[in-house]
Design an enzyme around this catalytic site. Structure first.
Site, short mmCIF file in Angstrom:
data_model
loop_
_atom_site.label_atom_id
_atom_site.label_comp_id
_atom_site.label_asym_id
_atom_site.label_seq_id
_atom_site.Cartn_x
_atom_site.Cartn_y
_atom_site.Cartn_z
N SER A 14 1.21 -3.09 11.07
CA SER A 14 1.37 -2.59 9.71
C SER A 14 2.81 -2.14 9.51
O SER A 14 3.31 -1.30 10.26
CB SER A 14 0.44 -1.40 9.48
OG SER A 14 0.96 -0.58 8.44
N HIS A 39 0.41 -6.91 8.48
CA HIS A 39 -0.41 -6.16 7.53
C HIS A 39 0.51 -5.44 6.54
O HIS A 39 1.33 -4.61 6.93
CB HIS A 39 -1.25 -5.17 8.35
CG HIS A 39 -2.21 -4.33 7.59
ND1 HIS A 39 -3.49 -4.76 7.26
CD2 HIS A 39 -2.10 -3.07 7.10
CE1 HIS A 39 -4.12 -3.79 6.62
NE2 HIS A 39 -3.31 -2.76 6.51
N ASP A 41 0.90 -2.95 3.59
CA ASP A 41 0.21 -1.85 2.91
C ASP A 41 0.81 -1.64 1.52
O ASP A 41 1.96 -1.23 1.38
CB ASP A 41 0.34 -0.57 3.74
CG ASP A 41 -0.61 -0.61 4.93
OD1 ASP A 41 -1.82 -0.77 4.70
OD2 ASP A 41 -0.14 -0.48 6.07
N MET A 43 0.64 0.33 -1.89
CA MET A 43 0.12 1.60 -2.44
C MET A 43 0.75 1.88 -3.80
O MET A 43 1.95 1.65 -3.99
CB MET A 43 0.48 2.74 -1.50
CG MET A 43 0.00 2.53 -0.08
SD MET A 43 0.33 4.01 0.90
CE MET A 43 -0.17 3.43 2.52
N HIS A 72 -3.10 -5.37 2.04
CA HIS A 72 -4.12 -4.32 1.91
C HIS A 72 -3.79 -3.55 0.64
O HIS A 72 -2.88 -2.73 0.63
CB HIS A 72 -4.05 -3.43 3.18
CG HIS A 72 -4.95 -2.25 3.15
ND1 HIS A 72 -4.85 -1.22 4.06
CD2 HIS A 72 -5.98 -1.91 2.32
CE1 HIS A 72 -5.76 -0.31 3.80
NE2 HIS A 72 -6.46 -0.69 2.75
N MET A 74 -4.09 -0.89 -1.71
CA MET A 74 -4.59 0.47 -1.95
C MET A 74 -4.14 0.86 -3.36
O MET A 74 -3.27 1.70 -3.55
CB MET A 74 -4.03 1.43 -0.89
CG MET A 74 -4.69 1.26 0.46
SD MET A 74 -3.74 1.98 1.80
CE MET A 74 -2.66 0.61 2.18
N MET A 143 -11.64 1.56 7.36
CA MET A 143 -10.57 2.55 7.53
C MET A 143 -11.02 3.63 8.50
O MET A 143 -12.11 4.20 8.35
CB MET A 143 -10.24 3.23 6.19
CG MET A 143 -9.58 2.39 5.13
SD MET A 143 -8.04 1.59 5.59
CE MET A 143 -7.00 2.98 6.03
N GLY A 148 -3.22 6.03 2.88
CA GLY A 148 -2.06 6.63 2.20
C GLY A 148 -0.86 6.83 3.11
O GLY A 148 0.27 6.68 2.68
N PHE A 149 -1.12 7.13 4.36
CA PHE A 149 0.00 7.46 5.26
C PHE A 149 -0.26 6.90 6.66
O PHE A 149 -1.41 6.76 7.08
CB PHE A 149 0.19 8.98 5.33
CG PHE A 149 0.48 9.57 3.98
CD1 PHE A 149 1.78 9.58 3.47
CD2 PHE A 149 -0.54 10.08 3.20
CE1 PHE A 149 2.04 10.08 2.20
CE2 PHE A 149 -0.29 10.59 1.93
CZ PHE A 149 1.00 10.59 1.43
N GLY A 150 0.84 6.63 7.35
CA GLY A 150 0.74 6.19 8.73
C GLY A 150 0.64 7.39 9.66
O GLY A 150 0.76 8.56 9.24
N ASP A 178 -8.34 -0.10 10.69
CA ASP A 178 -7.01 0.36 10.26
C ASP A 178 -6.95 1.88 10.26
O ASP A 178 -7.69 2.54 9.53
CB ASP A 178 -6.79 -0.19 8.83
CG ASP A 178 -5.40 0.09 8.28
OD1 ASP A 178 -4.57 0.68 8.98
OD2 ASP A 178 -5.17 -0.30 7.11
N GLY A 179 -6.05 2.41 11.09
CA GLY A 179 -5.80 3.85 11.08
C GLY A 179 -5.96 4.49 12.44
O GLY A 179 -7.05 4.51 13.01
N GLY A 180 -4.85 4.95 12.98
CA GLY A 180 -4.89 5.68 14.24
C GLY A 180 -5.21 4.82 15.45
O GLY A 180 -5.70 5.32 16.46
N GLY A 200 0.25 0.62 13.02
CA GLY A 200 1.57 0.91 12.45
C GLY A 200 2.38 1.76 13.40
O GLY A 200 3.29 1.28 14.10
C1 DX5 Z 1 -2.89 3.72 5.98
C2 DX5 Z 1 -2.58 2.26 6.07
C3 DX5 Z 1 -2.45 1.78 7.45
C4 DX5 Z 1 -1.40 2.47 8.24
C5 DX5 Z 1 -1.93 2.61 9.60
O1 DX5 Z 1 -3.13 4.03 4.67
O2 DX5 Z 1 -3.56 1.47 5.43
O3 DX5 Z 1 -2.31 0.36 7.53
O4 DX5 Z 1 -0.16 1.84 8.29
O5 DX5 Z 1 -1.01 3.32 10.29
P1 DX5 Z 1 -1.25 3.89 11.75
O6 DX5 Z 1 -1.50 2.71 12.63
O7 DX5 Z 1 0.04 4.57 12.00
O8 DX5 Z 1 -2.42 4.83 11.68
ZN ZN Z 2 -3.56 -0.76 5.85
#
Ligand code: DX5
Ligand code: ZN
Length: 224
Positions: A14, A39, A41, A43, A72, A74, A143, A148-150, A178-180, A200
């Site tokens: 990402s 990927h 993102d 937003m 993706h 959002m 998710m 919203g945030f990495g 996706d996420g963490g 990401g």
């Molecule tokens: C969050 C995004 C993710 C994000 C994941 O809203 O959709 O794609 O980049 O980031 P990490 O891998 O840092 O959790």
């Molecule tokens: Zn994403």
């Protein structure tokens, strides 16, 4: 460029945590680690409290990369904007079930543009919300953080929904998470049935992105 066929585990870096001033170079670097997809993102500051890139930036990036662009969205009105992202060159569009008014029509519309389609569910959204639409999609995105945030903390309870999603879609539809995701959490989500791993922070916070991608890839091979 098509979403890879099922049967493989794919890492989808990402760009959210990459250096946005060097996006094309960042994407070229991950491509050299043999990933098939990136990927993106997207937003809008409405559906999520953050703003990233839109079709003009995607269109410029398209000239520099032959990776599958896994977008993706959002955004609040995915049906309004899908076509513009296709024109900009994305290969896959995932929209959020929470934002879609007529999800089945939207999947048809995306397919009509020659793109693959995906539906995404937030951590608080039950799997039942995508039960009808999931089999019509090419990929379902679960998710494991609030979008919203990495670099947020992985939510284990949300990840468990992957099991049910996989039961619903069977082996021929991709299940993305996706996420963490990092080398610690990746084996768990793969054991639940995910085959498309977004990461990401675990990649772009490292100075050596290629080693980071390989570490993730190795982690997905662990048997739990
Ligand atoms: C969050 C995004 C993710 C994000 C994941 O809203 O959709 O794609 O980049 O980031 P990490 O891998 O840092 O959790
Ligand atoms: Zn994403």
């Amino acid at each position: 460029m098509r979403l890879p066929k099922t049967g493989t585990i794919e890492i989808a870096p990402s760009i959210l945590s990459s250096d946005f001033a060097r996006l094309a170079d960042e994407i070229a670097e991950i491509a050299s680690a043999d990933v098939k997809m990136v990927h993106l993102d997207i937003m809008d500051g409405h559906f999520v409290p953050n703003i990233t890139i839109g079709p003009p930036v995607v269109a410029k990036l398209r000239k520099y990369s032959s990776l599958v662009f896994d977008s993706h969205l959002m955004i609040s009105e995915p049906a309004e904007y899908a076509e513009r992202f296709v024109e900009a060159g994305v290969n896959h569009i995932t929209f959020h079930i929470e934002a879609a008014v007529e999800p089945e029509r939207l999947v048809d519309k995306i397919h009509g543009f020659g793109c693959t389609a995906g539906v995404c569910l937030n951590p608080d959204t039950p799997v039942e919300a995508v039960e009808a639409i999931a089999p019509l999609c090419d990929m379902v995105l679960v998710m494991t953080v609030r979008p919203g945030f990495g670099a947020q903390k992985f939510m284990p309870e949300a990840a468990k929904k992957i099991i049910k999603v996989r039961e619903i879609v069977g082996p021929d539809i991709r299940v993305e998470v996706d996420g963490g995701i990092d080398p610690q959490t990746a084996p768990l989500v793969v054991s639940y049935g995910a085959d498309t791993i977004v990461a990401g922070n675990a990649i772009f916070s490292k100075s050596d992105r290629i080693t980071a991608i390989n570490a993730l890839r190795e982690a997905t091979k662990q048997i739990l």
